[in-house]
Scaffold this motif. Sequence first.
Motif, PDB file in Angstrom:
ATOM      1  N   GLU A 224      46.691  51.955  45.666  1.00 15.58           N
ATOM      2  CA  GLU A 224      45.555  51.158  46.136  1.00 15.58           C
ATOM      3  C   GLU A 224      44.999  50.346  44.969  1.00 15.58           C
ATOM      4  OE1 GLU A 224      41.719  52.250  48.726  1.00 15.58           O
ATOM      5  OE2 GLU A 224      41.536  52.813  46.613  1.00 15.58           O
TER       6      GLU A 224
ATOM      7  N   SER B 214      41.951  47.890  43.504  1.00 17.64           N
ATOM      8  CA  SER B 214      40.590  47.383  43.647  1.00 17.64           C
ATOM      9  C   SER B 214      40.186  46.679  42.351  1.00 17.64           C
ATOM     10  CB  SER B 214      39.612  48.511  43.988  1.00 17.64           C
ATOM     11  OG  SER B 214      39.621  49.515  42.986  1.00 17.64           O
TER      12      SER B 214
ATOM     13  N   VAL C 201      44.023  38.505  47.505  1.00 18.54           N
ATOM     14  CA  VAL C 201      44.320  39.304  48.695  1.00 18.54           C
ATOM     15  C   VAL C 201      45.808  39.228  49.026  1.00 18.54           C
ATOM     16  CG1 VAL C 201      43.922  39.524  51.177  1.00 18.54           C
ATOM     17  CG2 VAL C 201      41.997  39.135  49.630  1.00 18.54           C
TER      18      VAL C 201
ATOM     19  N   GLU D 106      42.862  45.062  47.611  1.00 17.60           N
ATOM     20  CA  GLU D 106      42.354  45.686  48.831  1.00 17.60           C
ATOM     21  C   GLU D 106      40.837  45.819  48.859  1.00 17.60           C
ATOM     22  OE1 GLU D 106      44.941  49.177  50.018  1.00 17.60           O
ATOM     23  OE2 GLU D 106      45.837  48.673  48.073  1.00 17.60           O
ATOM     24  N   ARG D 107      40.218  46.018  47.692  1.00 21.55           N
ATOM     25  CA  ARG D 107      38.767  46.206  47.663  1.00 21.55           C
ATOM     26  C   ARG D 107      38.197  45.510  46.440  1.00 21.55           C
ATOM     27  NH1 ARG D 107      36.840  50.738  46.511  1.00 21.55           N
ATOM     28  NH2 ARG D 107      38.683  51.828  45.725  1.00 21.55           N
TER      29      ARG D 107
END
Length: 325
Positions: A92, A94, A110, A115-116
């Motif tokens: 993940e 971020s 993106v 993702e964040r």
Amino acid sequence: MLADEFGREVTGVRISLTDRCNFDCVYCHNEGLGDTRGPMEPQDDEMSTDDVVRFLEVAAEFDVDAVKFTGGEPMLRQDLEEIIERTPDPMEVSLTTNGTFLPGRAPDLVEAGLERVNVSQDALDPEAFAEVTQSGAYEKVIEGVDAALEAGLDPVKLNMVVFEHTAGYVPEMVDHVAENDGLQLQLIEYMPELTGKPEWAIDIDRVHGWLEEQAEWVEHREMHDRKRYWVGGENQSEAGMVEIVDPVENPTFCANCHRVRVTHDGHLKGCLNRNDDLRPMGEMTKPEIRDAFRETVANRVPYYGEYMVRNDEGEWEFNEEYIGV
């Protein structure tokens, strides 16, 4: 997956891509290293694109499943999109940023796999914002938040450091996230032991108490022993979420820390609050990275309550048991 001697598995890494920043926030501790920022031009000591990716590939070997890119201001790196794109799956990804460079780049980030995103925003008042950040980029930050939402980075979490300069703006910021879909708020306790100016600190328990009174729902998160407050709305899906990060003098926070940090110049760091355990990764070959990563995890120490203990005068001091570890 590697675990330290206190049973904390390392599941995430936080990588500073640069110590350069276009802001000069008065509370900045630069990932615990102190205010070391210099010129805005790229610096020779910054890890290269390949160095960062090689480290991430090694971290993935140890089942690390999350990376957060920070700075300084990480978006000063023009290779950020490439780094994100080359981050191993299914890690993940971020980003923490001041938001000023998100307009125009958010869609590409993106597409690369971001993702964040957390955007630092310490006040909704332009003058107060300028006082804290030493920057006149308030409108650009607002544009950056909008650009992130439009690119699909929903929710956008706003980071607000709570100290003497900003505490009065907390209610306004809470209302802001409650009234605007796609926004969340992370209130971060000021850390005087890293930044100096202890007189700027406020009692974070007062903020907890005020939020308890405002919230329709309160959720307790086991991770770091945090509370989430849901304000406004008829249900949680419509309410604004506010979370407090309060690590100071909080042994439970440290007991649930599953993160290792990487400095912009390629040193591993086992704890935000420590700089006596920085471990270089040499020429950034995979064997060197593996060895440094194992050593860093093996030598992690608890912070408040064990590594840092109260003396007879009530002051924090290092536990001699861990000195030289």
